[in-house]
Scaffold this motif. Sequence first.
Motif, mmCIF file in Angstrom:
data_model
loop_
_atom_site.group_PDB
_atom_site.id
_atom_site.type_symbol
_atom_site.label_atom_id
_atom_site.label_comp_id
_atom_site.label_asym_id
_atom_site.label_seq_id
_atom_site.Cartn_x
_atom_site.Cartn_y
_atom_site.Cartn_z
ATOM 1 N N LYS A 88 0.835 -1.191 0.000
ATOM 2 C CA LYS A 88 0.000 0.000 0.000
ATOM 3 C C LYS A 88 0.877 1.251 0.000
ATOM 4 N N GLU A 89 0.306 2.309 -0.541
ATOM 5 C CA GLU A 89 1.119 3.516 -0.668
ATOM 6 C C GLU A 89 1.403 4.170 0.683
ATOM 7 N N ASP A 90 0.658 3.817 1.749
ATOM 8 C CA ASP A 90 0.928 4.384 3.059
ATOM 9 C C ASP A 90 1.777 3.448 3.913
ATOM 10 N N VAL A 91 2.524 2.529 3.260
ATOM 11 C CA VAL A 91 3.357 1.592 3.992
ATOM 12 C C VAL A 91 4.462 2.352 4.736
ATOM 13 N N ALA A 92 4.896 1.811 5.862
ATOM 14 C CA ALA A 92 5.882 2.490 6.701
ATOM 15 C C ALA A 92 7.278 2.382 6.099
ATOM 16 N N ILE A 93 8.094 3.395 6.374
ATOM 17 C CA ILE A 93 9.498 3.387 5.925
ATOM 18 C C ILE A 93 10.248 2.285 6.673
ATOM 19 N N GLY A 94 11.092 1.542 5.961
ATOM 20 C CA GLY A 94 11.845 0.445 6.534
ATOM 21 C C GLY A 94 11.206 -0.912 6.324
ATOM 22 N N THR A 95 10.046 -0.956 5.647
ATOM 23 C CA THR A 95 9.383 -2.229 5.372
ATOM 24 C C THR A 95 10.228 -3.059 4.417
ATOM 25 N N LEU A 96 10.342 -4.360 4.687
ATOM 26 C CA LEU A 96 11.115 -5.269 3.849
ATOM 27 C C LEU A 96 10.319 -5.622 2.600
ATOM 28 N N ILE A 97 10.958 -5.483 1.452
ATOM 29 C CA ILE A 97 10.304 -5.783 0.175
ATOM 30 C C ILE A 97 10.820 -7.095 -0.402
ATOM 31 N N ALA A 98 12.126 -7.332 -0.372
ATOM 32 C CA ALA A 98 12.687 -8.540 -0.984
ATOM 33 C C ALA A 98 14.027 -8.860 -0.337
ATOM 34 N N VAL A 99 14.436 -10.146 -0.482
ATOM 35 C CA VAL A 99 15.751 -10.611 -0.055
ATOM 36 C C VAL A 99 16.483 -11.122 -1.298
ATOM 37 N N ILE A 100 17.728 -10.678 -1.512
ATOM 38 C CA ILE A 100 18.472 -10.970 -2.737
ATOM 39 C C ILE A 100 19.809 -11.609 -2.353
ATOM 40 N N SER A 101 20.224 -12.628 -3.125
ATOM 41 C CA SER A 101 21.545 -13.243 -2.961
ATOM 42 C C SER A 101 22.289 -13.165 -4.278
ATOM 43 N N ILE A 102 23.648 -13.030 -4.198
ATOM 44 C CA ILE A 102 24.486 -12.905 -5.395
ATOM 45 C C ILE A 102 25.631 -13.913 -5.306
ATOM 46 N N SER A 103 26.174 -14.324 -6.489
ATOM 47 C CA SER A 103 27.275 -15.293 -6.534
ATOM 48 C C SER A 103 27.988 -15.191 -7.864
ATOM 49 N N ASP A 104 29.245 -15.754 -7.920
ATOM 50 C CA ASP A 104 30.038 -15.788 -9.145
ATOM 51 C C ASP A 104 30.950 -17.013 -9.059
ATOM 52 N N ARG A 105 30.981 -17.840 -10.124
ATOM 53 C CA ARG A 105 31.781 -19.066 -10.114
ATOM 54 C C ARG A 105 33.267 -18.808 -10.319
ATOM 55 N N ASP A 106 33.646 -17.605 -10.757
ATOM 56 C CA ASP A 106 35.065 -17.294 -10.931
ATOM 57 C C ASP A 106 35.730 -17.139 -9.571
ATOM 58 N N SER A 107 37.049 -16.980 -9.603
ATOM 59 C CA SER A 107 37.818 -16.804 -8.381
ATOM 60 C C SER A 107 38.652 -15.543 -8.499
ATOM 61 N N GLY A 108 39.225 -15.104 -7.358
ATOM 62 C CA GLY A 108 40.041 -13.895 -7.364
ATOM 63 C C GLY A 108 39.166 -12.677 -7.618
ATOM 64 N N ASP A 109 39.767 -11.712 -8.311
ATOM 65 C CA ASP A 109 38.990 -10.509 -8.648
ATOM 66 C C ASP A 109 37.800 -10.845 -9.535
ATOM 67 N N ASN A 110 37.955 -11.858 -10.381
ATOM 68 C CA ASN A 110 36.843 -12.237 -11.262
ATOM 69 C C ASN A 110 35.669 -12.798 -10.478
ATOM 70 N N GLY A 111 35.907 -13.257 -9.245
ATOM 71 C CA GLY A 111 34.831 -13.833 -8.454
ATOM 72 C C GLY A 111 34.264 -12.887 -7.419
ATOM 73 N N GLU A 112 34.859 -11.698 -7.240
ATOM 74 C CA GLU A 112 34.325 -10.718 -6.299
ATOM 75 C C GLU A 112 33.224 -9.917 -6.994
ATOM 76 N N VAL A 113 32.040 -9.858 -6.372
ATOM 77 C CA VAL A 113 30.872 -9.217 -6.995
ATOM 78 C C VAL A 113 30.308 -8.166 -6.049
ATOM 79 N N GLU A 114 29.564 -7.211 -6.645
ATOM 80 C CA GLU A 114 28.859 -6.184 -5.875
ATOM 81 C C GLU A 114 27.485 -5.978 -6.483
ATOM 82 N N LEU A 115 26.515 -5.579 -5.643
ATOM 83 C CA LEU A 115 25.111 -5.435 -6.046
ATOM 84 C C LEU A 115 24.691 -3.983 -5.933
ATOM 85 N N THR A 116 24.035 -3.470 -6.985
ATOM 86 C CA THR A 116 23.519 -2.094 -6.995
ATOM 87 C C THR A 116 22.140 -2.090 -7.618
#
Length: 821
Positions: free
Chosen positions: A360-388
């Motif tokens: 609802k549009e009057d939902v409170a600030i801080g309400t949880l919308i989703a949970v996200i997980s990230i991964s990469d099969r590479d190793s080293g710098d190629n395996g370090e990931v960031e989410l935006t």
Amino acid sequence: MALSIETVWTRCATVLFVFSGMWGIALPITRYSIPEEMQEGSVVANLATDLGLDVRALVTRKAKLDIIHTKKYLDINKETGELFILEKIDREYICSSKTTSCFLKTDVILENPIRMFYIELEIMDINDNAPVFRRETMHLDISESTAPGERFSLTNAVDADVGANSIKTYYLSESKYFTIEIQTGSDGSKYVDLVINSNLDREEQAVHHLILTAADGGVPARSSTASIILRVLDINDNAPFFNQPIYAINVTENSPIGTLVMKLNATDLDEGTNAEMTYSYTLYTSEKTQEKFSLNSNTGEIKVKDVIDFEESHSFDIYIQARDQGSNSLSGDCKIMAFITDLNDNYPEVTITSFKSTVKEDVAIGTLIAVISISDRDSGDNGEVELTLNQQASLPFVLDKSSGDYFALLISEPLDRETIPRYDITFIVTDKGTPRLFDNETITLEILDVNDNAPIFPQSFYTIHVVENNIPGALLMSLSAFDPDLHENQYLVYFIMEKEIINTSMSMLFSINPENGNLYALKTFDFEREREFLFHIEARDSGLPPLSSNVTVHIIILDQNDNTPLIVSPWRAQGSVFEEVIPRSADKGFLVVKVIAIDTDSLQNSRVTYQLLQTSDSTLFSLDQYNGEIRTTRMFSYRDPRHQRLVVVAKDNGDPALSATITIKISTVEHMVTPFSETTEVPLEFDLFTDLNLYLVVGLGSVSFLLLITILVIIVLKCQKPKPMKMPPAINMNLNSLNRNSVISRSSIISQRSSTIADSTLISSDAYWYSLFLAETRKGKVVVRQPIVPKGAGYFVSSIPRCTGPTETSDSRASTLQYSK
């Protein structure tokens, strides 16, 4: 010291002459020796002296010389007896170059008696020709395998001169590889051979340029040169070689098939087929390597043949051989170390583990919308990931890293469905490899509506103009409001906010459709009774709790030309003829009567003009179309009838125009006695009211009356509170008319001496004319006559204008029009 050619020639001629004297009996031949190329006119000898002849006998005996070789090189000067050169003598032209001695033979013939003398002229050679090579350029092809000491004959030079002036020797330009040997022929000719001094190497110098010079023995010596171009022919004496024995290259994994890895370029110093080479793998190259890379045998290009994976093999060793195409082929080889460069070839992944698709549009600030997980099969710098989150728009969400590679999507700002009803949230996951790889996942969040918006009217105030005499039930305007909410929060109901005007409810005058806001008039309006209405309309939604808003509606009734002008002066009964008596002695410009008509309409519809419709004599009377005054245009004559009949029409300015007519019967008398009906007579002494006194009294009374009215109006306006309604146009017109009539009343005091009637007219606030006629009789009596308002009109005339300020709908008056009950 060298002797000149002339000196040598003189000595030779003298010696030969002496010998001829000694041999004169045995050999009657006279010999002379001269060098070739002597100038024309040069003297060889005195022939008359040498032959023992008289100079005069040369002429008398007709001495002459025979032609030699079809050319006459010599001639005799018969005056001096000298033998001279008639044309240059070229020894090489007369004699062969092989002959050492060259003679010109001629005879001297004398007549009377005939006698012949034999003369031999020896032509001595001079060095006037340089040696000449038969070929200016000589080409020689010599194999680089030729042994030192080999000889090669060269083309010799020739010289047209003989003896010491012929070719003496040859010279060769400086060279460490070649020299020459000179041979002399049986006839004395010089020949030259080219001799190789040392081994030739085509790879060191493929072409040799030499200069051969031939010089004669003349003084000064002459020479000429010839060019020798000597090309060294190649033999297969050099093996192919690479510029380095080992190459180290980098190959990127997953390179497309056909990608050029390296191009080999072996070098062979030989030429032709000896330098043409082919490339091939050696036995040291593994089959696996040959499966990954292809080798072009002609160009030496190494290309990717199959998929290369760094995780499978980090490097490859490639052994290449280059072999030439000579008769005895030679070869060279090299080693290529191909190192595989690792690529970031595994894309990061993003996974939505928990998600709310609607809030609802009057939902409170801080309400949880989703949970996200990230991964990469590479190793080293190629395996370090960031989410935006996608940054294309400012999103009211924030990512909170909970633990490890898990993130929580939370609401960070208040939501407004009316501004943005839906959010497309894109999660972008990026690794730190080179080049960076990324992946994205998009979720859609729907915003549910709550009733947080009241209805909105496009305008806060509506002004609606309605022409009087409208049809009941006619649509006036659609007053639709807008509610940005959805569903039941958007459904609107319209109401007229009840308000009574003179015990009349607004719902009895107007009606509004509760669903679409269409406003209707329930009755026919009369501009002369109702001028305007002011009320409110409310729009209410169907939400819980309901929200509403209202708008002000101002109804203005517009006038229509629906009232015919009413002639109120001169007053007469319905259908009767008005009679007026005037003295026959009236001067030109005498005021006979003034016609006054009123129109209850407003503005243009109430403006009345007057016209003469019929007249018995158009030259006798005139009518002012604006004030209705009928005056004489000339004096009466004895021929004019005593009775005149005029028909006057009063017409308004409406569209279409309406009109009223009056018939006036005018009678002339010698001595006028004017009876007045329905009047109140007040006898006054004539002595008290002379012409001047009467005018002064009337003028002073009018001014005082107007001053009193003005003071009363100002007091009333000061006491009343301001009203929101605008002043009707009729009031302005009435006030202006009142001020204008005050001027008329003052100016009407001063009239012509022949005029016996003065007029003063006032306009009431309801556009009714109120006329006061003052007349002076010959007896000195003042008679006041007041017209009677027709019965049943239902209107009354007020000389005090109403309030000029706006009125609210909440007041008890329904309109600005006054009427009697």
